[in-house]
Design an enzyme around this catalytic site. Structure first.
Site, PDB file in Angstrom:
ATOM      1  N   HIS A  67       4.282  26.451 -80.946  1.00 20.77           N
ATOM      2  CA  HIS A  67       5.386  26.648 -80.006  1.00 20.77           C
ATOM      3  C   HIS A  67       6.431  25.543 -80.155  1.00 20.77           C
ATOM      4  CE1 HIS A  67       7.184  25.990 -75.933  1.00 20.77           C
ATOM      5  NE2 HIS A  67       7.414  27.288 -76.047  1.00 20.77           N
ATOM      6  N   GLU A  70       8.616  26.277 -83.046  1.00 17.49           N
ATOM      7  CA  GLU A  70       9.595  27.320 -82.715  1.00 17.49           C
ATOM      8  C   GLU A  70      10.845  26.698 -82.099  1.00 17.49           C
ATOM      9  OE1 GLU A  70      10.575  29.892 -79.017  1.00 17.49           O
ATOM     10  OE2 GLU A  70       8.441  30.063 -79.522  1.00 17.49           O
ATOM     11  N   HIS A  71      10.650  25.772 -81.179  1.00 19.17           N
ATOM     12  CA  HIS A  71      11.784  25.091 -80.550  1.00 19.17           C
ATOM     13  C   HIS A  71      12.578  24.284 -81.568  1.00 19.17           C
ATOM     14  CE1 HIS A  71      11.270  25.140 -75.967  1.00 19.17           C
ATOM     15  NE2 HIS A  71      10.438  26.062 -76.436  1.00 19.17           N
ATOM     16  N   GLU A 142       8.750  23.349 -69.302  1.00 14.10           N
ATOM     17  CA  GLU A 142       8.365  24.745 -69.514  1.00 14.10           C
ATOM     18  C   GLU A 142       6.891  24.957 -69.177  1.00 14.10           C
ATOM     19  OE1 GLU A 142       8.232  28.005 -73.185  1.00 14.10           O
ATOM     20  OE2 GLU A 142       9.472  26.201 -73.385  1.00 14.10           O
TER      21      GLU A 142
END
Length: 431
Positions: A67, A70-71, A142
């Site tokens: 993840h 991805e950022h 998040e």
């Protein structure tokens, strides 16, 4: 370039595996103005224990790296990728799941330019320790947001029960503690291993000329250098049925209790691609027959006040795991769970499992599937998610048609076992 025609849905796919291993699939839809493209790597949150490229020993990285990657791939040294897509009239996004990370855009103009932007930004990593440390605060927020989401906590609560050792039970974004340990070196290690073209696929659907788009993609890939492809070795903990946590609960600031029942499938699933998709679809039909909104079981629980409109169920099948879950908001969480477990275990005797009901369920599933094929986003996302070797979502209609009541009963007898059941509750915090 290989052409594959699917007469059931009147669609033609154009496929080619490039020299660097990238699998490219194109689906022309001349009656659409929009084009949608998704670039996916077979790498997700559960892939945290593996042999890195050009190494021999297994390495374990902190939870949340997929993840985090991805950022960070959207951030470059000299530009913001989202702004570039915006200037070219495209809307871009990305998402990470348990087993995949996907980058995508949709646009009506400048399709080639946007496609090259997609390929280039995903295939040009840029990480520094400063930028990585800066991102940790953003991702921590998040993570906290999801920790405050009762439905998210309910889902991961049952995953923790069913898979207490497997990384499936870990939040896709990781934890605040795990992401604090992520370094730029970790990102490059995982990127170089899992973002090799041979572990990725590109799907483009919309108003396009397949010959022209394929030539554009090939030219772009030929200009880049990649290490020789090698098979990726992943490792997951060995789990036994006795490891399953049968029941657990937490308290959150909610008004009504929540309950979820999970059913973990055996590790052995059909290996042949057609049989695997048939197995998955048969279980989905089984669950629809037993607990769909027109079933007697649903109506009975609804009339008894055990469930409301929040009731839902789903089945997930992917590499290294498969399970079903059934959840609802309810004032009687334990009674709901008891009733669900009873209905699941006695489902072989259910009055819902009839030839007539199956025929109706199959028609409904086919109709919903065909209707969904009007959506470019659905086609692209599901093509990647449902792809079993050469069997794709475009084979689904004939797979559904082939399923018999005997198939339903067979998968029920394989999938439903008392040892695989678990339950998880969320209760309101006392005032």
């Amino acid at each position: 370039m290989k052409e594959i025609f699917y007469p059931e849905v009147n669609e033609t796919l154009y496929k080619k595996r490039l020299k660097n291993g990238l699998e490219v699939t194109l689906l022309p839809k001349s009656d659409y103005h929009k084009t949608y493209s998704i670039f996916t790597t077979n790498y997700g949150s559960i892939d945290n224990d593996f042999v890195p490229l050009n190494q021999e020993d297994f390495t374990k990285v902190p939870d949340g790296v997929a993840h985090f990657l991805e950022h960070k791939l959207f951030e470059k040294e000299d530009e913001d990728v989202f702004q570039k897509f915006g200037r070219q009239g495209a809307s871009a996004n990305a998402f990470t799941s348990f087993t995949r990370t996907s980058y995508l855009f949709s646009s009506t103009d400048y399709v080639k330019e946007n496609l090259l932007t997609l390929l280039d930004f995903v295939q040009t990593p840029y990480f520094t320790e400063d930028s990585v440390n800066k991102e940790k605060g953003i991702i921590a927020q998040e993570i906290q947001m999801y920790q405050d989401d009762p439905n998210w906590r309910l889902f991961f609560g049952i995953l923790n029960n069913l898979y207490p050792k497997h990384p499936l039970h870990i939040d896709i974004a990781g934890s605040e503690d795990s992401i604090s340990k992520i370094t730029a070196e970790d990102l490059y290690l995982c990127y170089n291993t899992f973002y090799h073209p041979s572990n990725m696929n590109l799907f483009v659907v919309g108003n396009l000329d397949p010959e022209e788009i394929m030539a554009t993609i090939e030219k772009n890939q030929e200009m880049k250098h990649f290490e020789p492809a090698s098979s990726i070795k992943r490792r997951f903990p060995i789990e036994l049925e006795k490891d399953i946590i049968k029941e657990d609960k937490i308290e959150l600031s909610i008004k009504r209790p929540k309950a979820i029942v999970g059913l973990k499938g055996l590790d052995e699933v059909p290996s042949e691609s057609t049989d695997r998709l048939k197995y998955q679809t048969s279980i989905q039909l089984l669950l629809q027959l037993l607990f769909g909104i027109t079933s007697s079981h649903y109506l009975e629980m609804y009339n008894d006040g055990l469930i409301d409109d929040s009731f839902s169920f789903e089945f997930s099948l992917d590499r290294s795991f498969h399970f079903a879950d059934f959840s609802t908001d309810t004032i009687n969480p334990e009674q709901f769970a008891n009733q669900m477990v009873n209905l699941i275990l006695k489902s072989d005797k259910s009055p819902e499992l009839t030839e007539q009901n199956l025929a109706l369920a199959k028609k409904k599933m086919i109709g919903k599937h065909l209707q969904s094929l009007d959506s470019l986003e659905y086609i692209a996302n599901q093509y990647s998610a449902m792809k079993f070797d050469d069997v794709t979502l475009f084979d689904l209609t004939k797979i559904i048609e082939s399923i018999t009541l005997k198939d339903i009963l067979n998968v029920r007898n394989t999938f439903v076992r008392p040892e695989g059941l678990s339950r998880f509750y969320i209760y309101p915090k006392p005032n």
